[in-house]
Design a protein around this motif. Structure first.
Motif, PDB file in Angstrom:
ATOM      1  N   ALA A 181       1.406   5.574  -7.473  1.00  0.00           N
ATOM      2  CA  ALA A 181       1.447   5.379  -6.025  1.00  0.00           C
ATOM      3  C   ALA A 181       2.235   6.489  -5.341  1.00  0.00           C
ATOM      4  O   ALA A 181       1.832   6.992  -4.280  1.00  0.00           O
ATOM      5  N   ILE A 182       3.348   6.874  -5.940  1.00  0.00           N
ATOM      6  CA  ILE A 182       4.180   7.931  -5.357  1.00  0.00           C
ATOM      7  C   ILE A 182       3.464   9.283  -5.409  1.00  0.00           C
ATOM      8  O   ILE A 182       3.423  10.025  -4.425  1.00  0.00           O
ATOM      9  N   ILE A 183       2.883   9.592  -6.570  1.00  0.00           N
ATOM     10  CA  ILE A 183       2.171  10.875  -6.722  1.00  0.00           C
ATOM     11  C   ILE A 183       0.972  10.951  -5.786  1.00  0.00           C
ATOM     12  O   ILE A 183       0.738  11.971  -5.125  1.00  0.00           O
ATOM     13  N   ILE A 184       0.206   9.848  -5.706  1.00  0.00           N
ATOM     14  CA  ILE A 184      -0.977   9.829  -4.835  1.00  0.00           C
ATOM     15  C   ILE A 184      -0.567   9.941  -3.372  1.00  0.00           C
ATOM     16  O   ILE A 184      -1.225  10.638  -2.581  1.00  0.00           O
ATOM     17  N   TRP A 229       8.164   3.501   0.014  1.00  0.00           N
ATOM     18  CA  TRP A 229       9.472   2.939  -0.311  1.00  0.00           C
ATOM     19  C   TRP A 229       9.382   1.568  -0.956  1.00  0.00           C
ATOM     20  O   TRP A 229      10.262   1.181  -1.737  1.00  0.00           O
ATOM     21  N   PHE A 230       8.338   0.821  -0.633  1.00  0.00           N
ATOM     22  CA  PHE A 230       8.234  -0.526  -1.207  1.00  0.00           C
ATOM     23  C   PHE A 230       8.063  -0.490  -2.727  1.00  0.00           C
ATOM     24  O   PHE A 230       8.370  -1.460  -3.415  1.00  0.00           O
ATOM     25  N   MET A 231       7.611   0.648  -3.273  1.00  0.00           N
ATOM     26  CA  MET A 231       7.493   0.760  -4.724  1.00  0.00           C
ATOM     27  C   MET A 231       8.870   0.807  -5.384  1.00  0.00           C
ATOM     28  O   MET A 231       9.023   0.427  -6.549  1.00  0.00           O
ATOM     29  N   LEU A 232       9.885   1.267  -4.647  1.00  0.00           N
ATOM     30  CA  LEU A 232      11.248   1.205  -5.175  1.00  0.00           C
ATOM     31  C   LEU A 232      11.694  -0.250  -5.287  1.00  0.00           C
ATOM     32  O   LEU A 232      12.447  -0.617  -6.192  1.00  0.00           O
ATOM     33  N   LEU A 242       1.420  -7.616   1.986  1.00  0.00           N
ATOM     34  CA  LEU A 242       1.043  -6.807   0.823  1.00  0.00           C
ATOM     35  C   LEU A 242       2.276  -6.184   0.191  1.00  0.00           C
ATOM     36  O   LEU A 242       2.483  -6.274  -1.026  1.00  0.00           O
ATOM     37  N   ARG A 243       3.105  -5.537   0.985  1.00  0.00           N
ATOM     38  CA  ARG A 243       4.279  -4.852   0.457  1.00  0.00           C
ATOM     39  C   ARG A 243       5.272  -5.833  -0.161  1.00  0.00           C
ATOM     40  O   ARG A 243       5.825  -5.572  -1.230  1.00  0.00           O
ATOM     41  N   LEU A 244       5.470  -6.972   0.517  1.00  0.00           N
ATOM     42  CA  LEU A 244       6.363  -7.990  -0.030  1.00  0.00           C
ATOM     43  C   LEU A 244       5.833  -8.508  -1.362  1.00  0.00           C
ATOM     44  O   LEU A 244       6.593  -8.676  -2.326  1.00  0.00           O
ATOM     45  N   GLY A 245       4.528  -8.752  -1.435  1.00  0.00           N
ATOM     46  CA  GLY A 245       3.929  -9.250  -2.670  1.00  0.00           C
ATOM     47  C   GLY A 245       4.046  -8.265  -3.818  1.00  0.00           C
ATOM     48  O   GLY A 245       4.334  -8.656  -4.950  1.00  0.00           O
ATOM     49  N   ILE A 246       3.811  -6.989  -3.534  1.00  0.00           N
ATOM     50  CA  ILE A 246       3.928  -5.958  -4.571  1.00  0.00           C
ATOM     51  C   ILE A 246       5.359  -5.888  -5.097  1.00  0.00           C
ATOM     52  O   ILE A 246       5.604  -5.775  -6.311  1.00  0.00           O
ATOM     53  N   ILE A 247       6.336  -5.981  -4.185  1.00  0.00           N
ATOM     54  CA  ILE A 247       7.743  -5.958  -4.605  1.00  0.00           C
ATOM     55  C   ILE A 247       8.039  -7.133  -5.538  1.00  0.00           C
ATOM     56  O   ILE A 247       8.610  -6.969  -6.616  1.00  0.00           O
ATOM     57  N   LEU A 248       7.645  -8.345  -5.130  1.00  0.00           N
ATOM     58  CA  LEU A 248       7.910  -9.537  -5.942  1.00  0.00           C
ATOM     59  C   LEU A 248       7.149  -9.511  -7.265  1.00  0.00           C
ATOM     60  O   LEU A 248       7.591 -10.091  -8.258  1.00  0.00           O
ATOM     61  N   LEU A 249       6.000  -8.813  -7.283  1.00  0.00           N
ATOM     62  CA  LEU A 249       5.219  -8.715  -8.516  1.00  0.00           C
ATOM     63  C   LEU A 249       5.988  -7.955  -9.594  1.00  0.00           C
ATOM     64  O   LEU A 249       5.689  -8.081 -10.785  1.00  0.00           O
ATOM     65  N   GLY A 250       6.992  -7.186  -9.183  1.00  0.00           N
ATOM     66  CA  GLY A 250       7.817  -6.476 -10.157  1.00  0.00           C
ATOM     67  C   GLY A 250       8.524  -7.411 -11.126  1.00  0.00           C
ATOM     68  O   GLY A 250       8.845  -7.017 -12.261  1.00  0.00           O
ATOM     69  N   PHE A 251       8.767  -8.663 -10.723  1.00  0.00           N
ATOM     70  CA  PHE A 251       9.412  -9.623 -11.618  1.00  0.00           C
ATOM     71  C   PHE A 251       8.535  -9.967 -12.823  1.00  0.00           C
ATOM     72  O   PHE A 251       9.020 -10.545 -13.794  1.00  0.00           O
ATOM     73  N   VAL A 257      -5.166  -1.219  -5.834  1.00  0.00           N
ATOM     74  CA  VAL A 257      -5.853  -0.795  -4.615  1.00  0.00           C
ATOM     75  C   VAL A 257      -4.953  -0.987  -3.410  1.00  0.00           C
ATOM     76  O   VAL A 257      -4.778  -0.086  -2.580  1.00  0.00           O
ATOM     77  N   MET A 258      -4.349  -2.163  -3.319  1.00  0.00           N
ATOM     78  CA  MET A 258      -3.523  -2.472  -2.166  1.00  0.00           C
ATOM     79  C   MET A 258      -2.221  -1.666  -2.163  1.00  0.00           C
ATOM     80  O   MET A 258      -1.738  -1.248  -1.105  1.00  0.00           O
ATOM     81  N   ALA A 259      -1.637  -1.458  -3.345  1.00  0.00           N
ATOM     82  CA  ALA A 259      -0.397  -0.678  -3.422  1.00  0.00           C
ATOM     83  C   ALA A 259      -0.650   0.773  -3.035  1.00  0.00           C
ATOM     84  O   ALA A 259       0.138   1.375  -2.287  1.00  0.00           O
ATOM     85  N   ILE A 260      -1.727   1.348  -3.523  1.00  0.00           N
ATOM     86  CA  ILE A 260      -2.057   2.737  -3.190  1.00  0.00           C
ATOM     87  C   ILE A 260      -2.418   2.862  -1.716  1.00  0.00           C
ATOM     88  O   ILE A 260      -2.004   3.807  -1.038  1.00  0.00           O
ATOM     89  N   SER A 261      -3.164   1.890  -1.211  1.00  0.00           N
ATOM     90  CA  SER A 261      -3.502   1.902   0.198  1.00  0.00           C
ATOM     91  C   SER A 261      -2.242   1.824   1.063  1.00  0.00           C
ATOM     92  O   SER A 261      -2.140   2.491   2.095  1.00  0.00           O
ATOM     93  N   GLY A 262      -1.282   1.014   0.610  1.00  0.00           N
ATOM     94  CA  GLY A 262      -0.024   0.915   1.331  1.00  0.00           C
ATOM     95  C   GLY A 262       0.783   2.191   1.293  1.00  0.00           C
ATOM     96  O   GLY A 262       1.666   2.408   2.129  1.00  0.00           O
TER      97      GLY A 262
END
Length: 370
Positions: free
Chosen positions: A260-263, A286-289, A96-105, A163-168
């Motif tokens: 995600a950070i605020i929540i 941290w994965f949001m960075l 999940l975290r890896l996917g969210i990071i790559l989704l930034g592209f 959902v997955m990013a916030i859950s993470g």
């Protein structure tokens, strides 16, 4: 001394994770989830399936495949059952975290800060209001705080990915890990259902609203949950609507970082049951960075290398969806259907009410500012 301590730390790390990763069950679940992800990516190109999107399809496949897995592979073997549950949980959590990071592209910041500059403050307002209102409605209806905030994030930001990013970003105690996993599935299912219903609704009522093609695109991008929903509705209204729906939706996706950070901070201060030495431990996502870094790199690559940079960024996004598809399928494998049926009703109603309010708000925004 330092090198001996470092060597011991590395050895302990390898031993700890090796026991969880190098197992027959991990291999089985990795293969099953990878196949589910590829099937989801293939099916999304067909009419009807495109409204669901690859991630939701992968989740559904995971939910279905758990039955033959239990019947043919796990059977009455408690070691295999525990191994499958742990492997699916690990894939769902880490990929999940890896996917969210790559989704930034997927985020072209140059486009957002030029053509979409007007959409950014509006997206911030939409996300803040929708998340707050949806959470308030869900809690008023009696939904537990974790499920309420996951549904609120998925409704207000960008569906399953939110959902997955916030859950993470939210940490719970070991005794609530299964509850969290079930709440993730419930929230993803709810935003998928609501997004599909409202995408079809907007396609039907759009021509009767009197809005221009550009305004309809703003409404689609501002009100629909998944990127797939916004793109499908925008495409149905025309090329101008598609462009505006995409820009507006990506503006909301950008808000995922801040949300995600605020929540995460809000949850740790008001809801978390995780404590260390008698003190509450703040969990920073941290994965949001990494998500931000990927969006910056993707934008620079496109700016520097043109088509080649765009192709590279697009390839990273394709990998992101494969990885996220695996995470969603793994989530589906561990879902508890009785919990899904028991706790999903009120959360679904909260999302439905919020979605109606969101649609009305976006129609007003489009009429006033575009």
């Amino acid at each position: 001394m330092f090198f001996r301590r470092y060597k011991r730390t590395v050895k302990e790390f390898v031993q700890k994770w090796g026991k969880r990763i190098a197992t027959p069950q991990m291999l089985v679940i990795a293969i099953v989830t990878l196949i589910a992800s590829f099937i989801g990516a293939w099916l999304k190109q067909f009419p009807g399936f495109s409204l669901l999107g690859a991630l939701i399809i992968a989740l559904l496949i995971g939910m279905i495949v758990q039955f033959p897995l239990r019947a043919w592979y796990v059977r009455d073997n408690s070691i295999r059952a525990a191994g499958v549950k742990d492997a699916a949980g690990l894939i769902a959590n880490k990929l999940l975290r890896l996917g969210i990071i790559l989704l930034g592209f997927k985020l072209n910041l140059e486009l957002l800060f030029t053509t979409g500059i007007k959409c950014l403050p509006i997206a911030a307002v939409i996300v803040a209001l929708t998340v707050t209102v949806t959470y308030a409605i869900a809690r008023w209806l009696g939904v537990n705080p974790l499920l309420a905030i996951l549904v609120a994030g998925g409704t207000g930001i960008c569906g399953a990915a939110a959902v997955m990013a916030i859950s993470g970003s939210i940490k719970v105690g070991p005794d609530r890990a299964e509850e969290k996993s079930n709440d993730e599935v419930i929230a993803v299912a709810i935003v998928a259902i609501m997004g599909t219903i409202f995408a079809l609704l907007e396609l039907f009522i759009g021509p009767f609203t009197g809005l221009s093609e550009k305004q309809l695109g703003i409404v689609a991008g501002g009100s629909l949950h998944e990127i797939a929903h916004a793109v499908a509705a925008g495409e149905g209204f025309g090329p101008v609507a598609l462009e505006m729906a995409t820009i507006m939706k990506l503006s909301r996706v950008l808000m995922l970082v801040f949300a995600a950070i605020i929540i995460a901070i809000w949850w740790d201060k008001t809801q978390s049951d995780v404590k260390t030495d008698g003190k509450r431990k703040i969990t920073f996502p941290w994965f949001m960075l990494g998500f931000i870094a990927a969006s910056v790199l993707g934008t620079l690559f496109i700016s520097w290398w043109g088509p080649a940079g765009k192709a590279f960024a697009g390839g990273c996004v394709d990998v992101a969806y494969i990885v996220l598809g695996m995470a969603m399928a793994a989530l589906g494998i561990n879902v508890n259907f009785s919990v899904l049926a028991k706790r999903g009703g009120k959360a679904l109603l909260a999302s439905a009410i919020a979605s109606v309010l969101l649609l009305g708000f976006c129609i007003c925004i489009a009429s006033l500012f575009f």
